[in-house]
Write an enzyme that holds these catalytic residues in place. Structure first.
Site, PDB file in Angstrom:
ATOM      1  N   ASP A  13     125.675  77.410  82.159  1.00 58.67           N
ATOM      2  CA  ASP A  13     126.762  76.743  82.893  1.00 58.67           C
ATOM      3  C   ASP A  13     126.623  75.220  82.916  1.00 58.67           C
ATOM      4  OD1 ASP A  13     127.639  79.331  83.448  1.00 58.67           O
ATOM      5  OD2 ASP A  13     126.433  79.414  85.278  1.00 58.67           O
ATOM      6  N   HIS A  41     132.680  80.396  79.771  1.00 56.86           N
ATOM      7  CA  HIS A  41     132.801  78.989  79.369  1.00 56.86           C
ATOM      8  C   HIS A  41     134.176  78.465  79.754  1.00 56.86           C
ATOM      9  CE1 HIS A  41     129.565  79.837  76.072  1.00 56.86           C
ATOM     10  NE2 HIS A  41     129.125  80.007  77.301  1.00 56.86           N
TER      11      HIS A  41
HETATM   12  P1  GDP Z   1     129.346  76.728  80.393  1.00 55.60           P
HETATM   13  O1  GDP Z   1     129.026  78.138  80.694  1.00 55.60           O
HETATM   14  O2  GDP Z   1     128.137  75.945  79.975  1.00 55.60           O
HETATM   15  O3  GDP Z   1     130.476  76.555  79.422  1.00 55.60           O
HETATM   16  O4  GDP Z   1     129.809  76.063  81.768  1.00 55.60           O
HETATM   17  P2  GDP Z   1     130.820  76.717  82.864  1.00 55.60           P
HETATM   18  O5  GDP Z   1     132.193  76.595  82.352  1.00 55.60           O
HETATM   19  O6  GDP Z   1     130.344  78.054  83.287  1.00 55.60           O
HETATM   20  O7  GDP Z   1     130.566  75.753  84.093  1.00 55.60           O
HETATM   21  C1  GDP Z   1     130.749  74.378  84.008  1.00 55.60           C
HETATM   22  C2  GDP Z   1     131.767  73.940  85.063  1.00 55.60           C
HETATM   23  O8  GDP Z   1     131.761  72.527  85.128  1.00 55.60           O
HETATM   24  C3  GDP Z   1     133.198  74.316  84.714  1.00 55.60           C
HETATM   25  O9  GDP Z   1     133.903  74.519  85.913  1.00 55.60           O
HETATM   26  C4  GDP Z   1     133.715  73.078  83.993  1.00 55.60           C
HETATM   27  O10 GDP Z   1     135.127  72.939  84.066  1.00 55.60           O
HETATM   28  C5  GDP Z   1     133.039  71.996  84.769  1.00 55.60           C
HETATM   29  N1  GDP Z   1     132.724  70.762  84.046  1.00 55.60           N
HETATM   30  C6  GDP Z   1     132.255  70.583  82.791  1.00 55.60           C
HETATM   31  N2  GDP Z   1     131.972  69.290  82.552  1.00 55.60           N
HETATM   32  C7  GDP Z   1     132.291  68.628  83.698  1.00 55.60           C
HETATM   33  C8  GDP Z   1     132.196  67.248  84.120  1.00 55.60           C
HETATM   34  O11 GDP Z   1     131.736  66.378  83.391  1.00 55.60           O
HETATM   35  N3  GDP Z   1     132.604  66.964  85.384  1.00 55.60           N
HETATM   36  C9  GDP Z   1     133.091  67.903  86.246  1.00 55.60           C
HETATM   37  N4  GDP Z   1     133.455  67.525  87.447  1.00 55.60           N
HETATM   38  N5  GDP Z   1     133.172  69.191  85.882  1.00 55.60           N
HETATM   39  C10 GDP Z   1     132.780  69.545  84.639  1.00 55.60           C
HETATM   40  P1  IMO Z   2     126.940  80.811  80.205  1.00 60.12           P
HETATM   41  O1  IMO Z   2     127.082  81.012  78.724  1.00 60.12           O
HETATM   42  C1  IMO Z   2     124.565  81.458  83.818  1.00 60.12           C
HETATM   43  C2  IMO Z   2     122.211  85.141  83.992  1.00 60.12           C
HETATM   44  C3  IMO Z   2     122.630  86.134  85.040  1.00 60.12           C
HETATM   45  C4  IMO Z   2     121.295  86.766  85.375  1.00 60.12           C
HETATM   46  C5  IMO Z   2     120.593  86.805  84.019  1.00 60.12           C
HETATM   47  C6  IMO Z   2     120.692  88.158  83.299  1.00 60.12           C
HETATM   48  O2  IMO Z   2     128.224  80.812  80.951  1.00 60.12           O
HETATM   49  O3  IMO Z   2     126.076  79.630  80.503  1.00 60.12           O
HETATM   50  P2  IMO Z   2     122.712  89.381  82.099  1.00 60.12           P
HETATM   51  O4  IMO Z   2     124.037  89.819  82.605  1.00 60.12           O
HETATM   52  O5  IMO Z   2     122.765  88.425  80.971  1.00 60.12           O
HETATM   53  O6  IMO Z   2     121.809  90.538  81.804  1.00 60.12           O
HETATM   54  O7  IMO Z   2     122.032  88.617  83.349  1.00 60.12           O
HETATM   55  O8  IMO Z   2     121.224  85.807  83.229  1.00 60.12           O
HETATM   56  N1  IMO Z   2     123.271  84.718  83.066  1.00 60.12           N
HETATM   57  C7  IMO Z   2     123.891  83.532  83.141  1.00 60.12           C
HETATM   58  N2  IMO Z   2     123.791  82.543  84.043  1.00 60.12           N
HETATM   59  N3  IMO Z   2     125.396  81.328  82.758  1.00 60.12           N
HETATM   60  C8  IMO Z   2     125.477  82.292  81.828  1.00 60.12           C
HETATM   61  O9  IMO Z   2     126.184  82.143  80.692  1.00 60.12           O
HETATM   62  C9  IMO Z   2     124.742  83.477  82.015  1.00 60.12           C
HETATM   63  N4  IMO Z   2     124.625  84.632  81.326  1.00 60.12           N
HETATM   64  C10 IMO Z   2     123.716  85.361  81.962  1.00 60.12           C
HETATM   65  O10 IMO Z   2     123.226  85.502  86.151  1.00 60.12           O
HETATM   66  O11 IMO Z   2     120.547  85.911  86.204  1.00 60.12           O
HETATM   67 MG    MG Z   3     129.219  79.533  82.217  1.00 61.28          MG
END
Ligand code: GDP
Ligand code: IMO
Ligand code: MG
Length: 422
Positions: A13, A41
Protein backbone atom coordinates in the site's frame (compact mmCIF):
# COMPACT_ATOMS: atom_id res chain seq x y z
CA UNK A 1 14.85 -1.00 -23.85
CA UNK A 2 13.90 -0.66 -20.21
CA UNK A 3 12.53 -3.37 -17.98
CA UNK A 4 11.50 -1.60 -14.79
CA UNK A 5 10.13 -3.37 -11.74
CA UNK A 6 8.05 -1.21 -9.42
CA UNK A 7 8.17 -2.59 -5.89
CA UNK A 8 6.86 -1.55 -2.50
CA UNK A 9 9.63 -1.01 0.06
CA UNK A 10 7.45 -1.50 3.14
CA UNK A 11 4.39 -3.66 3.97
CA UNK A 12 2.34 -2.87 0.88
CA UNK A 13 0.00 0.00 0.00
CA UNK A 14 2.88 2.37 -0.68
CA UNK A 15 1.02 3.85 -3.64
CA UNK A 16 2.29 1.43 -6.32
CA UNK A 17 -0.93 1.74 -8.33
CA UNK A 18 -0.62 5.49 -8.57
CA UNK A 19 3.05 5.33 -9.50
CA UNK A 20 2.56 2.63 -12.13
CA UNK A 21 -0.30 4.63 -13.68
CA UNK A 22 2.02 7.66 -13.82
CA UNK A 23 5.03 5.81 -15.25
CA UNK A 24 3.00 3.77 -17.75
CA UNK A 25 2.90 6.73 -20.15
CA UNK A 26 6.11 5.50 -21.79
CA UNK A 27 5.53 1.75 -21.40
CA UNK A 28 4.88 -0.72 -24.21
CA UNK A 29 4.01 -3.50 -21.76
CA UNK A 30 2.60 -3.28 -18.25
CA UNK A 31 2.51 -6.48 -16.26
CA UNK A 32 1.67 -8.16 -12.97
CA UNK A 33 3.92 -11.05 -11.96
CA UNK A 34 3.07 -12.04 -8.36
CA UNK A 35 0.32 -12.14 -5.77
CA UNK A 36 -3.34 -12.14 -6.61
CA UNK A 37 -6.45 -10.22 -5.74
CA UNK A 38 -5.19 -9.74 -2.19
CA UNK A 39 -3.61 -6.67 -3.81
CA UNK A 40 -5.61 -3.46 -3.93
CA UNK A 41 -4.10 -0.69 -6.05
CA UNK A 42 -5.68 2.73 -6.31
CA UNK A 43 -5.54 4.65 -9.57
CA UNK A 44 -6.99 8.12 -10.01
CA UNK A 45 -6.78 9.64 -13.49
CA UNK A 46 -8.92 11.16 -16.24
CA UNK A 47 -10.95 7.93 -16.52
CA UNK A 48 -12.02 7.99 -12.88
CA UNK A 49 -11.08 6.41 -9.55
CA UNK A 50 -10.31 2.70 -9.61
CA UNK A 51 -9.51 0.09 -6.97
CA UNK A 52 -7.64 -2.54 -8.94
CA UNK A 53 -6.81 -6.05 -7.74
CA UNK A 54 -5.62 -8.03 -10.77
CA UNK A 55 -5.40 -6.01 -13.99
CA UNK A 56 -2.08 -4.11 -14.15
CA UNK A 57 -2.53 -0.49 -13.03
CA UNK A 58 -0.81 0.58 -16.26
CA UNK A 59 -3.86 -0.51 -18.33
CA UNK A 60 -4.94 3.16 -18.53
CA UNK A 61 -2.05 3.97 -20.84
CA UNK A 62 -3.81 3.27 -24.13
CA UNK A 63 -0.67 2.26 -26.03
CA UNK A 64 0.35 -0.35 -23.46
CA UNK A 65 -0.29 -4.07 -23.71
CA UNK A 66 -1.22 -5.48 -20.30
CA UNK A 67 -0.02 -8.89 -19.12
CA UNK A 68 -1.00 -11.02 -16.13
CA UNK A 69 1.80 -13.52 -15.66
CA UNK A 70 1.74 -17.14 -14.55
CA UNK A 71 3.03 -16.04 -11.13
CA UNK A 72 -0.32 -14.41 -10.39
CA UNK A 73 -3.22 -16.30 -8.81
CA UNK A 74 -6.63 -15.37 -10.10
CA UNK A 75 -10.12 -15.25 -8.69
CA UNK A 76 -12.03 -15.25 -12.01
CA UNK A 77 -15.02 -13.36 -10.64
CA UNK A 78 -12.77 -10.50 -9.54
CA UNK A 79 -10.97 -10.40 -12.89
CA UNK A 80 -14.21 -10.41 -14.89
CA UNK A 81 -15.63 -7.64 -12.74
CA UNK A 82 -12.49 -5.56 -13.17
CA UNK A 83 -12.38 -5.98 -16.95
CA UNK A 84 -16.02 -4.83 -17.12
CA UNK A 85 -15.42 -1.81 -14.88
CA UNK A 86 -12.42 -0.65 -16.90
CA UNK A 87 -14.20 -1.25 -20.22
CA UNK A 88 -17.19 0.78 -18.98
CA UNK A 89 -14.87 3.68 -18.20
CA UNK A 90 -14.22 3.98 -21.93
CA UNK A 91 -11.02 1.96 -22.39
CA UNK A 92 -10.55 -0.93 -24.77
CA UNK A 93 -9.40 -3.96 -22.77
CA UNK A 94 -10.11 -6.90 -25.07
CA UNK A 95 -7.19 -7.48 -27.41
CA UNK A 96 -4.90 -5.53 -25.07
CA UNK A 97 -4.92 -7.67 -21.94
CA UNK A 98 -3.41 -11.16 -21.93
CA UNK A 99 -3.60 -13.66 -19.09
CA UNK A 100 -1.14 -16.53 -18.84
CA UNK A 101 -2.65 -20.03 -19.03
CA UNK A 102 -0.03 -20.91 -16.39
CA UNK A 103 -1.80 -18.75 -13.80
CA UNK A 104 -3.40 -20.73 -10.98
CA UNK A 105 -7.04 -20.28 -10.17
CA UNK A 106 -8.52 -19.47 -6.79
CA UNK A 107 -11.34 -21.93 -6.15
CA UNK A 108 -14.12 -21.56 -3.56
CA UNK A 109 -12.38 -24.09 -1.30
CA UNK A 110 -9.24 -21.91 -1.15
CA UNK A 111 -11.21 -19.00 0.27
CA UNK A 112 -12.99 -21.23 2.78
CA UNK A 113 -9.74 -22.86 3.90
CA UNK A 114 -8.08 -19.45 4.26
CA UNK A 115 -10.78 -18.48 6.77
CA UNK A 116 -10.74 -21.84 8.58
CA UNK A 117 -6.93 -21.82 8.99
CA UNK A 118 -7.00 -18.26 10.27
CA UNK A 119 -9.74 -19.09 12.77
CA UNK A 120 -7.81 -22.17 13.94
CA UNK A 121 -4.69 -20.08 14.60
CA UNK A 122 -6.64 -17.70 16.84
CA UNK A 123 -4.38 -15.01 18.32
CA UNK A 124 -1.49 -16.25 16.16
CA UNK A 125 -3.38 -15.62 12.92
CA UNK A 126 -1.68 -13.75 10.09
CA UNK A 127 -4.65 -11.49 9.43
CA UNK A 128 -4.92 -12.50 5.78
CA UNK A 129 -7.25 -10.88 3.28
CA UNK A 130 -9.18 -14.21 3.22
CA UNK A 131 -9.04 -14.24 -0.55
CA UNK A 132 -7.62 -17.80 -0.59
CA UNK A 133 -4.06 -16.69 -1.33
CA UNK A 134 -2.16 -18.96 1.09
CA UNK A 135 -4.16 -22.10 0.17
CA UNK A 136 -3.95 -21.53 -3.61
CA UNK A 137 -0.16 -21.04 -3.53
CA UNK A 138 0.14 -24.07 -1.24
CA UNK A 139 -1.76 -26.09 -3.86
CA UNK A 140 0.46 -24.71 -6.60
CA UNK A 141 3.69 -25.88 -5.01
CA UNK A 142 2.26 -29.18 -3.80
CA UNK A 143 1.03 -30.09 -7.30
CA UNK A 144 -2.63 -29.73 -6.42
CA UNK A 145 -3.39 -26.53 -8.29
CA UNK A 146 -5.77 -25.92 -11.17
CA UNK A 147 -4.55 -23.67 -13.98
CA UNK A 148 -6.31 -22.03 -16.90
CA UNK A 149 -4.52 -24.48 -19.20
CA UNK A 150 -6.43 -27.32 -17.51
CA UNK A 151 -9.70 -25.82 -18.75
CA UNK A 152 -8.64 -26.44 -22.32
CA UNK A 153 -8.61 -30.20 -21.57
CA UNK A 154 -11.99 -31.25 -20.29
CA UNK A 155 -10.95 -34.73 -19.19
CA UNK A 156 -7.95 -33.44 -17.26
CA UNK A 157 -10.01 -30.72 -15.65
CA UNK A 158 -12.82 -33.05 -14.55
CA UNK A 159 -10.40 -35.52 -13.05
CA UNK A 160 -8.19 -33.01 -11.28
CA UNK A 161 -10.97 -30.80 -10.00
CA UNK A 162 -12.98 -33.78 -8.73
CA UNK A 163 -9.99 -35.06 -6.78
CA UNK A 164 -9.39 -31.63 -5.31
CA UNK A 165 -12.99 -31.01 -4.28
CA UNK A 166 -13.14 -34.44 -2.60
CA UNK A 167 -9.85 -33.83 -0.83
CA UNK A 168 -10.72 -30.33 0.26
CA UNK A 169 -14.17 -31.35 1.45
CA UNK A 170 -12.56 -33.80 3.88
CA UNK A 171 -10.44 -31.01 5.36
CA UNK A 172 -13.28 -28.48 5.36
CA UNK A 173 -15.66 -30.84 7.15
CA UNK A 174 -12.97 -31.83 9.67
CA UNK A 175 -12.48 -28.15 10.48
CA UNK A 176 -16.20 -27.60 10.95
CA UNK A 177 -17.02 -26.13 7.54
CA UNK A 178 -19.65 -27.15 4.99
CA UNK A 179 -19.11 -29.49 2.04
CA UNK A 180 -18.85 -27.94 -1.39
CA UNK A 181 -20.76 -29.24 -4.39
CA UNK A 182 -18.50 -30.36 -7.25
CA UNK A 183 -21.12 -29.89 -10.02
CA UNK A 184 -21.85 -26.36 -8.93
CA UNK A 185 -18.18 -25.38 -8.84
CA UNK A 186 -17.61 -26.94 -12.25
CA UNK A 187 -20.57 -25.17 -13.82
CA UNK A 188 -19.63 -21.78 -12.36
CA UNK A 189 -15.98 -22.04 -13.35
CA UNK A 190 -16.72 -23.29 -16.87
CA UNK A 191 -18.82 -20.16 -17.33
CA UNK A 192 -15.93 -18.01 -16.02
CA UNK A 193 -13.55 -19.73 -18.41
CA UNK A 194 -15.88 -19.06 -21.32
CA UNK A 195 -15.96 -15.34 -20.41
CA UNK A 196 -12.20 -15.11 -19.97
CA UNK A 197 -11.19 -17.28 -22.94
CA UNK A 198 -10.55 -14.28 -25.24
CA UNK A 199 -7.95 -13.01 -22.77
CA UNK A 200 -6.04 -16.24 -22.12
CA UNK A 201 -2.91 -16.65 -24.20
CA UNK A 202 0.62 -17.95 -23.65
CA UNK A 203 2.80 -14.93 -22.82
CA UNK A 204 6.17 -16.40 -23.79
CA UNK A 205 6.20 -15.22 -27.44
CA UNK A 206 4.76 -11.81 -26.49
CA UNK A 207 7.44 -11.20 -23.85
CA UNK A 208 10.22 -12.60 -26.04
CA UNK A 209 9.20 -10.44 -29.03
CA UNK A 210 9.07 -7.37 -26.81
CA UNK A 211 12.53 -8.03 -25.39
CA UNK A 212 13.96 -8.68 -28.86
CA UNK A 213 12.49 -5.43 -30.16
CA UNK A 214 13.86 -3.43 -27.22
CA UNK A 215 10.47 -2.39 -25.87
CA UNK A 216 9.75 -0.79 -22.49
CA UNK A 217 8.32 -3.05 -19.81
CA UNK A 218 6.80 -1.86 -16.54
CA UNK A 219 6.42 -4.66 -14.02
CA UNK A 220 4.05 -3.98 -11.15
CA UNK A 221 4.73 -5.91 -7.98
CA UNK A 222 1.91 -6.60 -5.57
CA UNK A 223 2.31 -6.44 -1.78
CA UNK A 224 5.58 -5.09 -0.37
CA UNK A 225 9.13 -6.25 0.37
CA UNK A 226 8.39 -7.16 4.00
CA UNK A 227 5.44 -9.36 3.06
CA UNK A 228 7.81 -11.51 0.97
CA UNK A 229 7.69 -15.16 2.01
CA UNK A 230 11.47 -15.40 2.44
CA UNK A 231 12.55 -11.89 3.41
CA UNK A 232 9.43 -10.59 5.11
CA UNK A 233 8.30 -10.92 8.70
CA UNK A 234 7.44 -14.63 8.46
CA UNK A 235 4.87 -15.99 9.37
CA UNK A 236 3.19 -12.58 9.02
CA UNK A 237 3.76 -12.44 5.28
CA UNK A 238 1.99 -13.30 2.07
CA UNK A 239 2.35 -16.51 0.08
CA UNK A 240 4.24 -15.25 -2.97
CA UNK A 241 7.67 -13.83 -3.58
CA UNK A 242 7.39 -10.07 -3.73
CA UNK A 243 10.96 -9.09 -4.58
CA UNK A 244 11.83 -8.39 -8.25
CA UNK A 245 13.26 -11.88 -8.82
CA UNK A 246 9.63 -13.01 -8.91
CA UNK A 247 9.25 -11.20 -12.23
CA UNK A 248 11.53 -13.74 -13.80
CA UNK A 249 9.52 -16.83 -12.88
CA UNK A 250 6.19 -15.03 -12.82
CA UNK A 251 6.44 -13.52 -16.26
CA UNK A 252 9.31 -15.21 -18.08
CA UNK A 253 11.70 -12.26 -18.05
CA UNK A 254 15.33 -13.42 -17.77
CA UNK A 255 16.88 -11.73 -14.68
CA UNK A 256 19.65 -10.03 -16.64
CA UNK A 257 17.08 -8.06 -18.67
CA UNK A 258 15.90 -6.10 -15.64
CA UNK A 259 17.27 -2.56 -16.06
CA UNK A 260 15.63 -0.61 -13.20
CA UNK A 261 14.04 -1.33 -9.86
CA UNK A 262 11.92 1.52 -8.51
CA UNK A 263 11.02 1.36 -4.83
CA UNK A 264 7.76 3.05 -3.97
CA UNK A 265 8.24 4.35 -0.43
CA UNK A 266 5.44 5.89 1.58
CA UNK A 267 6.52 8.92 3.65
CA UNK A 268 5.26 7.04 6.72
CA UNK A 269 4.54 3.35 7.37
CA UNK A 270 1.34 1.35 7.23
CA UNK A 271 0.58 -2.30 7.73
CA UNK A 272 -2.58 -4.38 7.39
CA UNK A 273 -2.88 -7.61 9.35
CA UNK A 274 -0.73 -9.01 12.14
CA UNK A 275 3.04 -8.91 12.66
CA UNK A 276 5.73 -6.66 14.08
CA UNK A 277 5.91 -2.98 13.20
CA UNK A 278 8.61 -1.16 15.19
CA UNK A 279 7.44 2.40 14.50
CA UNK A 280 3.74 1.76 15.08
CA UNK A 281 1.74 4.60 16.65
CA UNK A 282 -0.78 3.19 19.11
CA UNK A 283 -2.44 6.37 20.30
CA UNK A 284 -5.51 6.41 18.08
CA UNK A 285 -6.51 9.80 19.47
CA UNK A 286 -3.28 11.51 18.41
CA UNK A 287 -3.24 13.95 15.52
CA UNK A 288 -0.56 12.00 13.71
CA UNK A 289 -2.57 8.76 13.94
CA UNK A 290 -5.62 10.43 12.47
CA UNK A 291 -3.53 11.96 9.72
CA UNK A 292 -1.89 8.67 8.71
CA UNK A 293 -4.97 6.43 9.11
CA UNK A 294 -6.14 4.78 5.88
CA UNK A 295 -8.74 2.22 4.89
CA UNK A 296 -7.44 -0.93 3.19
CA UNK A 297 -8.53 -1.23 -0.45
CA UNK A 298 -9.22 -4.97 -0.52
CA UNK A 299 -10.74 -5.66 2.88
CA UNK A 300 -11.85 -2.25 4.17
CA UNK A 301 -9.84 -2.79 7.37
CA UNK A 302 -8.16 0.21 9.04
CA UNK A 303 -4.46 0.15 8.33
CA UNK A 304 -2.01 0.23 11.24
CA UNK A 305 0.19 3.33 11.00
CA UNK A 306 3.63 4.47 12.11
CA UNK A 307 6.52 6.79 11.38
CA UNK A 308 8.77 6.19 8.40
CA UNK A 309 11.16 3.31 9.11
CA UNK A 310 14.35 3.84 7.14
CA UNK A 311 15.96 0.63 8.42
CA UNK A 312 13.26 -1.18 6.45
CA UNK A 313 13.65 0.97 3.34
CA UNK A 314 17.44 0.63 3.43
CA UNK A 315 17.09 -3.15 3.62
CA UNK A 316 14.62 -3.18 0.72
CA UNK A 317 16.96 -1.05 -1.40
CA UNK A 318 19.90 -3.39 -0.82
CA UNK A 319 17.88 -6.59 -1.18
CA UNK A 320 16.25 -5.68 -4.47
CA UNK A 321 19.00 -3.55 -6.01
CA UNK A 322 16.76 -0.50 -6.09
CA UNK A 323 17.92 2.09 -8.63
CA UNK A 324 15.47 4.92 -7.79
CA UNK A 325 12.90 5.71 -5.13
CA UNK A 326 9.50 7.24 -5.62
CA UNK A 327 8.50 8.84 -2.31
CA UNK A 328 4.72 8.97 -1.95
CA UNK A 329 2.26 10.80 0.30
CA UNK A 330 4.62 13.64 1.22
CA UNK A 331 1.53 15.88 1.31
CA UNK A 332 0.13 13.90 4.25
CA UNK A 333 2.96 15.15 6.49
CA UNK A 334 2.00 18.80 5.92
CA UNK A 335 0.94 20.52 9.14
CA UNK A 336 2.90 18.29 11.54
CA UNK A 337 5.10 20.42 13.77
CA UNK A 338 7.68 17.70 14.24
CA UNK A 339 8.29 14.56 12.23
CA UNK A 340 10.00 11.45 13.58
CA UNK A 341 11.99 9.19 11.29
CA UNK A 342 13.36 5.83 12.42
CA UNK A 343 17.00 5.58 11.35
CA UNK A 344 17.91 2.30 13.06
CA UNK A 345 17.06 -0.21 15.79
CA UNK A 346 18.48 -1.06 19.20
CA UNK A 347 17.95 -4.26 21.12
CA UNK A 348 19.32 -4.83 24.64
CA UNK A 349 21.48 -1.73 24.27
CA UNK A 350 23.05 -2.87 20.97
CA UNK A 351 22.53 -1.64 17.42
CA UNK A 352 20.75 -4.32 15.37
CA UNK A 353 19.59 -4.59 11.81
CA UNK A 354 16.40 -5.98 10.28
CA UNK A 355 18.26 -8.98 8.87
CA UNK A 356 19.68 -9.90 12.31
CA UNK A 357 16.20 -10.61 13.59
CA UNK A 358 13.28 -12.93 13.09
CA UNK A 359 9.76 -11.63 13.20
CA UNK A 360 9.48 -11.97 16.98
CA UNK A 361 12.83 -10.25 17.54
CA UNK A 362 11.70 -7.38 15.32
CA UNK A 363 8.77 -6.98 17.69
CA UNK A 364 11.22 -6.32 20.54
CA UNK A 365 13.49 -3.65 19.03
CA UNK A 366 13.55 -0.05 20.08
CA UNK A 367 13.47 2.32 17.12
CA UNK A 368 16.08 5.09 17.09
CA UNK A 369 14.41 8.27 15.90
CA UNK A 370 15.73 11.39 14.27
CA UNK A 371 13.45 14.36 14.70
CA UNK A 372 12.88 16.71 11.80
CA UNK A 373 11.03 19.99 11.58
CA UNK A 374 7.68 19.90 9.82
CA UNK A 375 6.16 22.41 7.38
CA UNK A 376 2.81 24.13 6.95
CA UNK A 377 2.88 25.09 3.30
CA UNK A 378 0.57 23.14 0.97
CA UNK A 379 2.82 20.92 -1.17
CA UNK A 380 0.06 19.22 -3.15
CA UNK A 381 0.41 21.59 -6.09
CA UNK A 382 4.19 21.78 -6.15
CA UNK A 383 5.58 21.07 -9.60
CA UNK A 384 9.28 20.89 -8.79
CA UNK A 385 11.56 19.84 -5.98
CA UNK A 386 12.70 23.45 -5.63
CA UNK A 387 9.09 24.56 -5.05
CA UNK A 388 8.87 22.44 -1.88
CA UNK A 389 9.49 24.08 1.52
CA UNK A 390 13.02 23.64 2.89
CA UNK A 391 11.83 21.25 5.63
CA UNK A 392 10.17 18.98 3.03
CA UNK A 393 13.32 19.00 0.92
CA UNK A 394 15.35 18.06 4.00
CA UNK A 395 12.98 15.15 4.59
CA UNK A 396 13.47 13.89 1.03
CA UNK A 397 17.24 14.25 1.33
CA UNK A 398 17.29 12.27 4.57
CA UNK A 399 15.35 9.46 2.87
CA UNK A 400 17.77 9.14 -0.01
CA UNK A 401 20.82 9.47 2.19
CA UNK A 402 19.67 6.84 4.69
CA UNK A 403 18.12 4.49 2.13
CA UNK A 404 21.03 4.57 -0.30
CA UNK A 405 19.10 5.36 -3.50
CA UNK A 406 18.09 8.60 -5.19
CA UNK A 407 14.54 9.89 -4.79
CA UNK A 408 13.68 10.53 -8.43
CA UNK A 409 9.93 11.08 -8.03
CA UNK A 410 7.87 12.62 -5.24
CA UNK A 411 4.15 12.05 -5.06
CA UNK A 412 2.19 14.88 -3.44
CA UNK A 413 -1.39 13.70 -4.02
CA UNK A 414 -3.33 10.62 -5.11
CA UNK A 415 -3.97 11.79 -8.69
CA UNK A 416 -1.67 10.89 -11.56
CA UNK A 417 -0.82 14.55 -12.08
CA UNK A 418 0.32 15.19 -8.49
CA UNK A 419 3.83 13.92 -9.15
CA UNK A 420 7.18 15.71 -9.13
CA UNK A 421 10.10 14.43 -11.22
CA UNK A 422 13.58 15.50 -10.14
P1 GDP B 1 -0.84 0.25 -3.49
O1 GDP B 1 -1.43 -1.01 -2.97
O2 GDP B 1 0.64 0.33 -3.24
O3 GDP B 1 -1.18 0.54 -4.92
O4 GDP B 1 -1.47 1.43 -2.61
P2 GDP B 1 -3.03 1.59 -2.18
O5 GDP B 1 -3.78 2.07 -3.35
O6 GDP B 1 -3.51 0.37 -1.49
O7 GDP B 1 -2.90 2.71 -1.07
C1 GDP B 1 -2.33 3.95 -1.32
C2 GDP B 1 -3.34 5.05 -1.00
O8 GDP B 1 -2.67 6.29 -1.03
C3 GDP B 1 -4.45 5.17 -2.03
O9 GDP B 1 -5.60 5.64 -1.38
C4 GDP B 1 -3.91 6.22 -3.00
O10 GDP B 1 -4.94 6.91 -3.69
C5 GDP B 1 -3.21 7.14 -2.05
N1 GDP B 1 -2.05 7.86 -2.57
C6 GDP B 1 -1.06 7.45 -3.39
N2 GDP B 1 -0.11 8.39 -3.52
C7 GDP B 1 -0.52 9.44 -2.76
C8 GDP B 1 0.04 10.74 -2.44
O11 GDP B 1 1.14 11.09 -2.86
N3 GDP B 1 -0.68 11.53 -1.61
C9 GDP B 1 -1.88 11.17 -1.08
N4 GDP B 1 -2.50 12.01 -0.28
N5 GDP B 1 -2.42 9.97 -1.35
C10 GDP B 1 -1.75 9.13 -2.17
P1 IMO C 1 -0.96 -4.29 -2.11
O1 IMO C 1 -0.51 -4.87 -3.43
C1 IMO C 1 -1.07 -4.66 2.24
C2 IMO C 1 -1.19 -8.72 3.87
C3 IMO C 1 -2.45 -9.10 4.59
C4 IMO C 1 -1.90 -10.06 5.62
C5 IMO C 1 -0.80 -10.79 4.85
C6 IMO C 1 -1.22 -12.15 4.28
O2 IMO C 1 -2.25 -3.56 -2.17
O3 IMO C 1 0.14 -3.51 -1.48
P2 IMO C 1 -2.82 -12.79 2.26
O4 IMO C 1 -4.25 -12.50 2.01
O5 IMO C 1 -1.89 -12.29 1.22
O6 IMO C 1 -2.58 -14.24 2.57
O7 IMO C 1 -2.48 -12.01 3.63
O8 IMO C 1 -0.44 -9.92 3.79
N1 IMO C 1 -1.37 -8.23 2.49
C7 IMO C 1 -1.29 -6.93 2.15
N2 IMO C 1 -1.12 -5.84 2.91
N3 IMO C 1 -1.17 -4.55 0.90
C8 IMO C 1 -1.29 -5.65 0.13
O9 IMO C 1 -1.26 -5.59 -1.22
C9 IMO C 1 -1.41 -6.90 0.75
N4 IMO C 1 -1.58 -8.16 0.30
C10 IMO C 1 -1.54 -8.96 1.37
O10 IMO C 1 -3.07 -7.98 5.17
O11 IMO C 1 -1.28 -9.36 6.67
MG1 MG D 1 -2.92 -1.68 -1.71
Amino acid sequence: MTVTAIIGSQWGDEGKGKVVDYLAESADYVARFNGGNNAGHTVINQYGTFKIHLVPSGIFAPQAVALIGGGVVIDPEVLIDEIRTITRSGLEVEGRLWVSPRAHIIMPYHKILDGLYEAAKGAGATGTTRRGIGPVFADKVSYNGIRWSDFAREKVLLERLKTQVELKNKIIVALGGERLDFDQILETYLAHYETLMPFIRELFPIVQDGLRQGKNFLLEQAMGTFLDTDWGTYPFVTASTTIPSAASAGLGIPPRFLTDVVAVTKAYTTRVGAGPMPTEIHDTESEVYRRFAETAVTTGRIRRVGWLDLELVRTAVALSGVTQICLTKLDVLTGLREIQVCIGYRLDGREVHYTDLDSYGLGEVEPVYQQLAGWDEDVSRAESFEALPQAARDYVKLVEHAAGAAVKWISVGPERSATITR
